[in-house]
Design a protein around this motif. Structure first.
Motif, PDB file in Angstrom:
ATOM      1  N   LYS A 222       0.825  -1.217   0.000  1.00  0.00           N
ATOM      2  CA  LYS A 222       0.000   0.000   0.000  1.00  0.00           C
ATOM      3  C   LYS A 222       0.855   1.262   0.000  1.00  0.00           C
ATOM      4  CE  LYS A 222      -3.920  -2.170   2.260  1.00  0.00           C
ATOM      5  NZ  LYS A 222      -4.601  -2.378   3.544  1.00  0.00           N
ATOM      6  N   ARG A 223       2.059   1.159   0.556  1.00  0.00           N
ATOM      7  CA  ARG A 223       2.985   2.304   0.541  1.00  0.00           C
ATOM      8  C   ARG A 223       3.715   2.429  -0.795  1.00  0.00           C
ATOM      9  NH1 ARG A 223       6.217   1.233   6.133  1.00  0.00           N
ATOM     10  NH2 ARG A 223       4.434   1.427   7.504  1.00  0.00           N
ATOM     11  N   ASN A 224       3.433   1.516  -1.711  1.00  0.00           N
ATOM     12  CA  ASN A 224       4.124   1.437  -3.001  1.00  0.00           C
ATOM     13  C   ASN A 224       5.574   1.001  -2.847  1.00  0.00           C
ATOM     14  OD1 ASN A 224       1.779   2.262  -4.340  1.00  0.00           O
ATOM     15  ND2 ASN A 224       2.337   4.408  -4.139  1.00  0.00           N
ATOM     16  N   TRP A 225       5.867   0.301  -1.792  1.00  0.00           N
ATOM     17  CA  TRP A 225       7.193  -0.267  -1.569  1.00  0.00           C
ATOM     18  C   TRP A 225       7.170  -1.683  -2.148  1.00  0.00           C
ATOM     19  CZ3 TRP A 225       8.994   1.070   4.103  1.00  0.00           C
ATOM     20  CH2 TRP A 225       8.983   2.460   4.270  1.00  0.00           C
ATOM     21  N   TYR A 226       7.055  -1.765  -3.460  1.00  0.00           N
ATOM     22  CA  TYR A 226       6.862  -3.047  -4.126  1.00  0.00           C
ATOM     23  C   TYR A 226       8.030  -4.019  -3.949  1.00  0.00           C
ATOM     24  CZ  TYR A 226       3.071  -0.347  -6.157  1.00  0.00           C
ATOM     25  OH  TYR A 226       1.975   0.445  -6.321  1.00  0.00           O
ATOM     26  N   PRO A 227       9.283  -3.584  -4.077  1.00  0.00           N
ATOM     27  CA  PRO A 227      10.372  -4.557  -3.866  1.00  0.00           C
ATOM     28  C   PRO A 227      10.328  -5.184  -2.472  1.00  0.00           C
ATOM     29  CG  PRO A 227      11.222  -2.593  -4.937  1.00  0.00           C
ATOM     30  CD  PRO A 227       9.804  -2.288  -4.527  1.00  0.00           C
ATOM     31  N   GLU A 228      10.086  -4.375  -1.452  1.00  0.00           N
ATOM     32  CA  GLU A 228      10.030  -4.886  -0.087  1.00  0.00           C
ATOM     33  C   GLU A 228       8.847  -5.850   0.091  1.00  0.00           C
ATOM     34  OE1 GLU A 228      12.088  -0.860   0.217  1.00  0.00           O
ATOM     35  OE2 GLU A 228      10.451  -1.719  -0.932  1.00  0.00           O
ATOM     36  N   SER A 229       7.696  -5.458  -0.413  1.00  0.00           N
ATOM     37  CA  SER A 229       6.504  -6.280  -0.296  1.00  0.00           C
ATOM     38  C   SER A 229       6.706  -7.633  -0.978  1.00  0.00           C
ATOM     39  CB  SER A 229       5.318  -5.554  -0.922  1.00  0.00           C
ATOM     40  OG  SER A 229       4.163  -6.352  -0.900  1.00  0.00           O
ATOM     41  N   LEU A 230       7.204  -7.606  -2.199  1.00  0.00           N
ATOM     42  CA  LEU A 230       7.366  -8.846  -2.950  1.00  0.00           C
ATOM     43  C   LEU A 230       8.522  -9.691  -2.427  1.00  0.00           C
ATOM     44  CD1 LEU A 230       6.541  -7.528  -6.532  1.00  0.00           C
ATOM     45  CD2 LEU A 230       5.041  -8.726  -4.913  1.00  0.00           C
TER      46      LEU A 230
END
Length: 189
Positions: free
Chosen positions: A105-113
């Motif tokens: 949701k924070r657009n921290w896609y690398p961390e999320s994935l």
């Protein structure tokens, strides 16, 4: 959600936001372009902006309250968490915290994935079924392949990207699914 994204969703200009919030245009423009940090603004300014945008004050400032470490530090921290807490506790902690969705949701896609890849990898290693609530996220993929910085440095120094291609071939599948090259998550010091 960042203020620029909210404006875009509401099809509102900076000028219109200034008028509705009854704040000086220059002030609103500097907040929107990042020249003035919203988290340092007065409560009155935040109140007026949030009211004009139709969102809570918390929703307005929350995205600005988190500092993001480098992706290399993040990966290292996750690997250390796995080592220190153990596989099953790591799985339970990640699932209980819902941090994967928070990062997304924070657009921290690398961390999320990366965290989802670790969760799936550890689950496979322990014969634990995959958490179905992340099925939609499993369809995502980073636009560009992310390599370990050490591998990028060696490749740049040698002027040869053969190492990068070899690393992709031997990467852990759960990570490679998201375009993240990761070969070793257990051997941390």
């Amino acid at each position: 959600m960042r203020i620029q994204k909210i404006l875009k969703q509401k099809n509102m200009s900076v000028y219109r936001l200034a008028k509705i919030s009854n704040l000086p245009y220059a002030t609103v423009r500097e907040i929107c372009c990042g020249k003035t940090q919203i988290e340092k603004c007065s409560a009155e300014t935040i109140y007026r902006l949030s009211k004009a945008l139709g969102i809570s004050m918390e929703e307005l400032i929350e995205p600005y309250m988190y500092t993001r470490s480098s992706f290399e530090n993040f990966k290292s921290n996750v690997c250390h968490q796995v080592k220190e807490s153990g596989d099953i506790d790591f799985i339970m902690n990640v699932l209980d915290s819902e941090i994967i969705f928070t990062y997304y949701k924070r657009n921290w896609y690398p961390e999320s994935l990366y965290l989802l890849a670790m969760l799936d990898y550890i689950s496979r290693e322990n014969n634990v079924p995959l958490a179905s609530e992340y099925d939609e996220l499993r369809k995502c993929k980073l636009e560009h392949t992310v390599y370990p910085s050490s591998l990028l440095a060696i490749s740049a120094a040698s002027g040869n990207d053969t190492l990068l291609k070899e690393a992709e071939k031997t990467a852990i599948p759960e990570f490679m699914r998201f375009n993240i090259v990761e070969n070793e998550v257990r051997n941390v010091i």
